[in-house]
Write an enzyme that holds these catalytic residues in place. Structure first.
Site, short mmCIF file in Angstrom:
data_model
loop_
_atom_site.label_atom_id
_atom_site.label_comp_id
_atom_site.label_asym_id
_atom_site.label_seq_id
_atom_site.Cartn_x
_atom_site.Cartn_y
_atom_site.Cartn_z
N VAL A 126 -18.19 24.75 19.12
CA VAL A 126 -16.57 24.65 18.71
C VAL A 126 -15.36 23.43 19.80
O VAL A 126 -15.90 23.47 20.87
CB VAL A 126 -16.11 26.07 18.88
CG1 VAL A 126 -14.34 26.05 18.61
CG2 VAL A 126 -16.91 27.05 18.60
N CYS A 127 -14.92 22.88 19.10
CA CYS A 127 -14.09 21.75 19.92
C CYS A 127 -14.61 21.35 20.83
O CYS A 127 -15.81 20.40 20.64
CB CYS A 127 -12.96 22.79 21.38
SG CYS A 127 -11.58 22.25 21.00
N THR A 128 -14.49 21.11 22.14
CA THR A 128 -14.96 20.31 23.34
C THR A 128 -16.93 19.98 23.73
O THR A 128 -17.03 19.75 23.88
CB THR A 128 -13.94 19.66 24.38
OG1 THR A 128 -13.98 20.92 24.88
CG2 THR A 128 -12.91 18.98 23.86
#
Length: 203
Positions: free
Chosen positions: A109-111
């Site tokens: 998820v995300c970074t």
């Protein structure tokens, strides 16, 4: 389906809790899904970027997982706990690299995608992350795709923060079918967002 969510100090709160709740609800919806928090070291709890204490945290044991999900948070600064610090330490990328095996899906998820990239699993692969770090993802060796979720087989990545909900729902659909995913989405009172990119098509 057994999902291990890999957590660390400074992790983004919703990157963890969004997919965790989504996947946890699947059991109540009739799916054989288990989800737990794990750490690559021996800690029993972590503190999120927002100050939330998360635990219990189980020992790292990816050999028994079907999916290892890596949240993000804290890429912008190495002065406080988060992804940047973990990239500097190198232990999580090393653990992810060693965990790779046939049948295991690595998700982010995300970074969290940058921890996968540092593990060497995103080189030349389609992937996504937070919209503000897409250029950096390309510099890390991935081929960025503007999609909410990118499913490239044994690597599945999601965009920023709330995209973790869509990642959880997509994993449910992929492993347990659209009816279970729809049932969980209704329980969450959440309308799925954006596109899922699949190799060769868009779902």
């Amino acid at each position: 389906m057994r999902v291990d969510v890999l957590v660390f100090d400074g992790v983004d709160d919703l990157d963890v809790t969004g997919p965790f709740e989504t996947l946890s609800m699947a059991r109540r919806a009739g799916a054989d899904v288990s989800v737990r928090l794990v750490a690559e070291d021996e800690r029993t709890a972590v503190t999120t970027a927002g100050g939330l204490r998360l635990g219990p945290v189980s020992p790292w044991s990816p050999v028994v997982a079907d999916v290892v999900l890596v949240p993000g948070g804290g890429l912008a600064s190495s002065q406080r706990p988060g992804v940047a610090v973990e990239l500097g330490r190198g232990q999580i990328p090393a653990a992810l690299r060693e965990a790779v095996r046939p049948g295991l899906v690595l998700a982010s998820v995300c970074t969290g995608a940058f921890l996968l990239a540092a593990a060497g699993v995103l080189g030349g692969r389609k992937a996504t992350t937070h919209h503000m770090t897409m250029k950096a993802l390309a510099e890390a060796g991935a081929e960025p795709v503007d999609a909410r979720v990118v499913d490239d087989g044994d690597v599945v990545t999601a965009g920023g923060v709330t995209a973790g909900l869509d990642l959880g729902l997509w994993l449910l659909e992929r492993f347990h079918g659209p009816e279970i995913a729809a049932r969980v989405a209704r329980g969450l009172e959440y309308e799925r967002q954006g596109a899922v990119w699949l190799a060769g098509s868009v779902a």
